[in-house]
Every structure is written in C-alpha cells, then in structure tokens.
Design an enzyme around this catalytic site. Sequence first.
Site, PDB file in Angstrom:
ATOM      1  N   ASP A 176       0.858  -1.178   0.000  1.00 27.45           N
ATOM      2  CA  ASP A 176       0.000   0.000   0.000  1.00 27.45           C
ATOM      3  C   ASP A 176       0.892   1.225   0.000  1.00 27.45           C
ATOM      4  O   ASP A 176       1.781   1.355   0.842  1.00 27.45           O
ATOM      5  CB  ASP A 176      -0.915   0.016   1.220  1.00 27.45           C
ATOM      6  CG  ASP A 176      -2.023   1.054   1.093  1.00 27.45           C
ATOM      7  OD1 ASP A 176      -1.689   2.263   1.010  1.00 27.45           O
ATOM      8  OD2 ASP A 176      -3.202   0.683   1.088  1.00 27.45           O
ATOM      9  N   VAL A 237     -12.417  -6.401  -7.022  1.00 27.04           N
ATOM     10  CA  VAL A 237     -13.698  -5.853  -6.567  1.00 27.04           C
ATOM     11  C   VAL A 237     -13.571  -4.343  -6.364  1.00 27.04           C
ATOM     12  O   VAL A 237     -14.428  -3.733  -5.715  1.00 27.04           O
ATOM     13  CB  VAL A 237     -14.163  -6.517  -5.252  1.00 27.04           C
ATOM     14  CG1 VAL A 237     -14.477  -7.984  -5.456  1.00 27.04           C
ATOM     15  CG2 VAL A 237     -13.108  -6.344  -4.151  1.00 27.04           C
ATOM     16  N   ALA A 238     -12.510  -3.742  -6.932  1.00 29.02           N
ATOM     17  CA  ALA A 238     -12.226  -2.334  -6.675  1.00 29.02           C
ATOM     18  C   ALA A 238     -12.755  -1.446  -7.798  1.00 29.02           C
ATOM     19  O   ALA A 238     -13.849  -0.891  -7.697  1.00 29.02           O
ATOM     20  CB  ALA A 238     -10.722  -2.141  -6.467  1.00 29.02           C
ATOM     21  N   ARG A 239     -11.979  -1.318  -8.869  1.00 32.12           N
ATOM     22  CA  ARG A 239     -12.361  -0.498 -10.020  1.00 32.12           C
ATOM     23  C   ARG A 239     -11.910  -1.200 -11.299  1.00 32.12           C
ATOM     24  O   ARG A 239     -10.790  -1.698 -11.385  1.00 32.12           O
ATOM     25  CB  ARG A 239     -11.712   0.890  -9.938  1.00 32.12           C
ATOM     26  CG  ARG A 239     -12.351   1.813  -8.902  1.00 32.12           C
ATOM     27  CD  ARG A 239     -13.731   2.256  -9.357  1.00 32.12           C
ATOM     28  NE  ARG A 239     -14.388   3.138  -8.406  1.00 32.12           N
ATOM     29  CZ  ARG A 239     -15.214   2.733  -7.444  1.00 32.12           C
ATOM     30  NH1 ARG A 239     -15.465   1.442  -7.298  1.00 32.12           N
ATOM     31  NH2 ARG A 239     -15.792   3.603  -6.642  1.00 32.12           N
ATOM     32  N   ASP A 263     -15.730  -8.299 -10.181  1.00 29.20           N
ATOM     33  CA  ASP A 263     -16.999  -7.635  -9.873  1.00 29.20           C
ATOM     34  C   ASP A 263     -17.116  -6.292 -10.573  1.00 29.20           C
ATOM     35  O   ASP A 263     -18.195  -5.702 -10.593  1.00 29.20           O
ATOM     36  CB  ASP A 263     -17.152  -7.438  -8.365  1.00 29.20           C
ATOM     37  CG  ASP A 263     -18.522  -6.919  -7.976  1.00 29.20           C
ATOM     38  OD1 ASP A 263     -19.525  -7.542  -8.387  1.00 29.20           O
ATOM     39  OD2 ASP A 263     -18.604  -5.891  -7.279  1.00 29.20           O
ATOM     40  N   GLU A 268     -19.189  -0.929 -18.072  1.00 24.64           N
ATOM     41  CA  GLU A 268     -20.304  -1.702 -17.531  1.00 24.64           C
ATOM     42  C   GLU A 268     -21.595  -1.333 -18.259  1.00 24.64           C
ATOM     43  O   GLU A 268     -21.821  -0.163 -18.571  1.00 24.64           O
ATOM     44  CB  GLU A 268     -20.433  -1.433 -16.031  1.00 24.64           C
ATOM     45  CG  GLU A 268     -19.194  -1.876 -15.257  1.00 24.64           C
ATOM     46  CD  GLU A 268     -19.298  -1.638 -13.759  1.00 24.64           C
ATOM     47  OE1 GLU A 268     -20.349  -1.125 -13.297  1.00 24.64           O
ATOM     48  OE2 GLU A 268     -18.334  -1.953 -13.059  1.00 24.64           O
ATOM     49  N   HIS A 287     -21.034  -5.809 -10.536  1.00 25.14           N
ATOM     50  CA  HIS A 287     -20.729  -4.667  -9.661  1.00 25.14           C
ATOM     51  C   HIS A 287     -21.711  -4.631  -8.481  1.00 25.14           C
ATOM     52  O   HIS A 287     -22.338  -3.602  -8.186  1.00 25.14           O
ATOM     53  CB  HIS A 287     -20.787  -3.354 -10.441  1.00 25.14           C
ATOM     54  CG  HIS A 287     -20.024  -2.245  -9.772  1.00 25.14           C
ATOM     55  ND1 HIS A 287     -19.499  -1.183 -10.457  1.00 25.14           N
ATOM     56  CD2 HIS A 287     -19.703  -2.029  -8.466  1.00 25.14           C
ATOM     57  CE1 HIS A 287     -18.882  -0.362  -9.620  1.00 25.14           C
ATOM     58  NE2 HIS A 287     -19.005  -0.856  -8.398  1.00 25.14           N
ATOM     59  N   GLY A 289     -20.690  -5.861  -5.348  1.00 22.70           N
ATOM     60  CA  GLY A 289     -19.963  -6.046  -4.103  1.00 22.70           C
ATOM     61  C   GLY A 289     -20.406  -5.109  -3.000  1.00 22.70           C
ATOM     62  O   GLY A 289     -20.377  -5.465  -1.818  1.00 22.70           O
TER      63      GLY A 289
END
Length: 325
Positions: A176, A237-239, A263, A268, A287, A289
């Site tokens: 991170d 599952v973020a972007r 996800d 989209e 999408h 989540g």
Amino acid sequence: MELNPKIMICDCDHKDVDTEKAIFDAAGLDFKWLHCQTQDEVIEQCQGAVCFLNQYARMDKKIFEAIPTLKLVVRYGVGVDNVNLDDATEYGVQICNVPDYGTNEVADQALALMLSLTRKTHMIGNMTRAGVWNYIEAVPVHRLSTRTVGILGAGRIGTAFAQRVKALGCKIIAYDAAYGKPGFHAPDFIEFKATEDEVLAEADILSLHCGLNPETKGMMDAAAFSKMKDGAYFINVARGGLVDEDALEAALSSGKLAGAGIDVVCAEPLSKDSPLFRHENVVVTPHMGWYSEESAVELNRKCAEETVRFLKGEPVRYPVNTPKK
C-alpha cells in the site's frame, strides 16, 4: 442562506429515496429527485441547485460553470471517478463521498470470489448441473492454509478482506502506497512488502483494493500479470479501470492465471460477447460487491446527512477536496 436551499438528487437509479426524504423532511429541507442522463440534462433541470446528490453524471467545469449556485456534490458511493476534483476545487465546490458504507460487503464479495475460484465451486457446480458428477474435474484444489494471499491496497476494504482471509489460515502479504505514513493503521498479521512487484511474485491469490487515479489506472497490465506466479488467482472488486482487460484475458488464455473473479469492469455492463466469458474459470458479478439491504440504506442515509450538515454550516464528515473560497 435560504431556509430551504435547493437540493437535487440529479441522478440516482435506486428504487426510491425514502431514506433521504425522511432526513430532509426532519431538517425542513426541500429536494427534487431527478433522473438526468447527460450533463446537458443536469444543466437544464438543476438550475439554482446548491447541493447535488449524484451517482453517475459527470461533474466537471461544464457543470460548475453552468450552475454557479452549486456548492456541494455528495457522491453515492466510495469512488469519485466521475468528478473532476481539480475543477471542483477551482470553482469552490465541496465534493464528498461515503467511504465506509459497504466495507464489509465488498470484503465479503472478494472472499466469496476467492472461495469460488480456489474451491472451484462455480465451475464444478455448472458441470454437476450438466450431469457430470466427478470431483476429478476440479483437480487440483489446494488447502487454503498453505496459500499466500496478496493484497494491493490495504485501506478499509483491503484490511477487512485480510481479516476474513486470516480466519482461513492463509499467509497475508500486502503493498500500500500509504503504508507507514501518519494515520495509517493495519493489523499486525499483514506482512507489508516494500514494492508491488514483491506481492505480485509471491501471491497465490491476488486481490485488488486500490482506488482509481492516474497512477493506478491500468496497473494490472501484461507486465504485471507476467510477474505473478504461474497458476495464481486474480480478484478485482475495486475499479475496472485498474485492469487492462486484454492483458487479463491473455493471462487466462495462456494458463498463466488459474482463474479470475471480477466484480468490476472497464465498461459496464460487460458485453455477453466478452472473451472473458469464454473461460470456465472466470466468475463475473455485476458490480454488486457494495450491496446488501443494510448497506443500501446506510449509503442513502449518509448522503442525506452529509448534505444536511453542509447546509447547516457544520463541518462535512467525508470531504474529498478542499475547495477554494
């Protein structure tokens, strides 16, 4: 300031805005629920607005110039990808989001995708439905306590995912960019790496939990996938914009990846003709989540509460920028 300044829910695809209405009514504030699809519709229908609650419509200089009364945009969600923060700051518009409403749900979604991939429940379940009753079709499956889970982005959601994975006995590593800076707190059981490449190289399962910005856009490209272990699993599952989807598909086709759980995608909804759907070892969800009945109510409530705070002259709780006066 007016007793009843104009609040516009300029675009929102939720089934109702009952939660927002209750909060605005209690505060003595009027609002309108609109369904603007374009910036031109926002400009036409939202003149005089002071506050927007916004979901999809693009917020940038065009909007801020055309609606000079606008002082606040509260985004339904965590990401503010549809907002030009530099423009908002320049035009004195406060941008807020709701970063903590769906933390548990998104972490649960990542875990669900991870288990579906590693235990191969999605793939083998479809085979069983088709009449194939043979666990050999799922070989190999590895004991999860022998696996290393890599996390890129260890903020609220990444950390919540790590806590869930810890219960399975996995080794957890992470990278991170904010780690080590003042105010950053992470569980001791996460082993932080100095570089992203170290996580890519060591993870049996890689899960993305990064925000989307110019530095992270397309971060998972062909070079990044090439650095991963052969036979690793990939979860996002973020972007969608974090991933080069052509590179992902190539990594799946070559066998570099053993599977992927997705996800979010770049555009989209994902076309039913997407090459990703050719792979039985890919699980794609729409999408969702963020979603639970409880998180949906929490999101609506916090958007409305943030708006009320702003109009009362109180400090906002979730500022994303510091607008010029």
